[in-house]
Design an enzyme around this catalytic site. Structure first.
Site, PDB file in Angstrom:
ATOM      1  N   ASP A 153      41.165  62.714  41.491  1.00 31.41           N
ATOM      2  CA  ASP A 153      42.181  63.169  40.549  1.00 31.41           C
ATOM      3  C   ASP A 153      42.687  64.551  40.945  1.00 31.41           C
ATOM      4  O   ASP A 153      42.954  65.386  40.093  1.00 31.41           O
ATOM      5  CB  ASP A 153      41.597  63.202  39.128  1.00 31.41           C
ATOM      6  N   CYS A 207      44.126  40.869  30.638  1.00 30.65           N
ATOM      7  CA  CYS A 207      44.644  41.421  29.387  1.00 30.65           C
ATOM      8  C   CYS A 207      45.271  40.334  28.515  1.00 30.65           C
ATOM      9  O   CYS A 207      45.286  40.443  27.288  1.00 30.65           O
ATOM     10  CB  CYS A 207      45.682  42.509  29.661  1.00 30.65           C
ATOM     11  N   CYS A 210      46.920  40.316  24.693  1.00 31.54           N
ATOM     12  CA  CYS A 210      46.408  41.449  23.908  1.00 31.54           C
ATOM     13  C   CYS A 210      47.325  42.658  24.032  1.00 31.54           C
ATOM     14  O   CYS A 210      47.801  42.984  25.121  1.00 31.54           O
ATOM     15  CB  CYS A 210      45.002  41.812  24.382  1.00 31.54           C
ATOM     16  N   CYS A 267      40.412  48.889  23.048  1.00 32.77           N
ATOM     17  CA  CYS A 267      40.352  47.830  24.054  1.00 32.77           C
ATOM     18  C   CYS A 267      39.110  46.965  23.888  1.00 32.77           C
ATOM     19  O   CYS A 267      37.978  47.475  23.927  1.00 32.77           O
ATOM     20  CB  CYS A 267      40.360  48.443  25.449  1.00 32.77           C
TER      21      CYS A 267
END
Length: 374
Positions: A153, A207, A210, A267
């Protein structure tokens, strides 16, 4: 395998066997999974350019400064042939089984100061960078002189794209990497290598229909599946945003003073989120249970001392106070015990005379919230 352990070897047979050895080393270093991605990300360039053209990167100008190098690993680090991707789970080993429910309860408590889960321990940049370098050193011992660069990052790297291509997971609708066995509560890191390692197999997406993450986002920052407007994201607003937080977005921030976990809390796959035994990710108190008044009381010296070695330190004391002022204002919008309301107002009022123009504007806004909702 003896050749890998005892003498440099770059024969095709040795390179094909090397990922298995790397996985073993990675597990020893606290990583949870590794994968290998090729460097041709050409089909990701159009999406990256569209995201930048929409201005969704906000004030993160570094994301545009490197142009398409983000999608071209061999241009970013000349000589790169493949990218080793690594996953490191970050939930602390002692976290309760019902952690999601506990976090949601904390978000509903206006007196609490909510810090994103990943930021309650040691700065992940330090943890991953050090361990990725140790992993690179082991690889170099096996194959000889190694062209490489470690990222965590910390540069224009398409982390989620590389993770998806290397089998770490798939890109969720919230734009984070998801794994059906561990959810999304993990960090990603990369080692750019001048080795022709065999790529890992990507995994399929799960996914489906959803949209829990989209519905959960307090500010509507997930403007469409797989599309995030960072300018509305609470993580961006509390960490990256320099200057005033847009007034229209302040009420939706609630008591979130550093980062936001809402899309991950919602989630379903995160019921499988894994713990990490590394002590680096143990929470530093009081960050897991602090009140707004606790953290507002930190002067700059206390802030620097209490955030030493933490990712939080990089936002500085000024942004820290700005964020807490917004959270106090949001608390004052709620029904509160009279003594708590008085204490919150007194904390703001006492700080106002010596506040910078930026902080003063947020304090004054916060005080107006009390007037409007009493």
């Amino acid at each position: 395998m003896e050749s890998l352990l005892n003498a440099p070897d770059r024969t095709p047979e040795a390179l094909n066997a090397l990922p298995g050895q790397i996985r073993a080393w990675a597990l020893e270093l606290g990583f949870s999974q590794i994968g290998v991605a090729h460097v041709d990300l050409a089909d990701a360039e159009a999406g990256l350019q569209a995201w930048l053209d929409a201005g969704f990167h906000g004030e993160m100008h570094y994301m545009a400064a490197h142009g398409m190098k983000r999608a071209r690993p061999a241009e970013l680090v000349p000589g790169t042939i493949c990218v080793l991707t690594a996953r490191m789970d970050y939930l602390p080993a002692t976290l309760a089984a019902d952690w999601q429910q506990q976090e949601l309860a904390a978000l509903a408590d206006p007196a609490r100061a909510q810090v994103s889960l990943y930021a309650r321990g040691r700065d992940y940049h330090k943890v991953l960078r050090q361990r990725l370098q140790q992993l690179a050193d082991r690889i170099q011992a096996a194959v000889g002189p190694l062209g490489h660069r470690v990222f965590t990052d910390s540069a224009p790297v398409l982390e989620v794209e590389l993770a998806s291509r290397s089998g770490i997971g798939w890109r969720g609708k919230h734009t984070l990497t998801l794994h059906r066995e561990v959810g999304s509560m993990f960090f990603l890191g990369e080692i750019y290598l001048d080795l022709a390692l065999p790529p890992s197999e990507p995994v399929t997406a799960h996914c489906g229909q959803c949209r829990a993450c989209l519905d959960a986002c307090p500010t509507g920052a997930i403007v469409a599946p797989y599309r995030l407007d960072a300018r509305r994201c609470i993580s961006y607003l509390t960490i990256e945003q320099d200057g005033p937080i847009p007034e229209a977005l302040r009420p939706a921030m609630g008591n979130r003073i550093y980062g936001c976990d809402d899309c991950q809390l919602a989630c379903p796959w995160n019921k499988f989120a894994q713990r990490n035994a590394l002590p680096d990710f143990d929470w530093r108190e009081p960050l897991g249970h602090a009140t707004l008044l606790d953290l507002w009381a930190w002067d700059e010296a206390a802030f620097l001392k209490r955030t030493e070695g933490s990712a939080i330190r990089r936002i500085g004391h000024a942004r820290w106070r700005r964020n807490i002022a917004v959270a106090i204002g949001n608390a004052l919008r709620q029904t509160l015990p009279a003594d708590l309301r008085a204490d919150l107002r007194a904390a703001l009022t006492t700080a106002l005379p010596d506040a910078s123009p930026l902080l003063a504007e947020h304090i004054e806004w916060a005080l107006r919230q009390s007037c409007d909702h009493t």
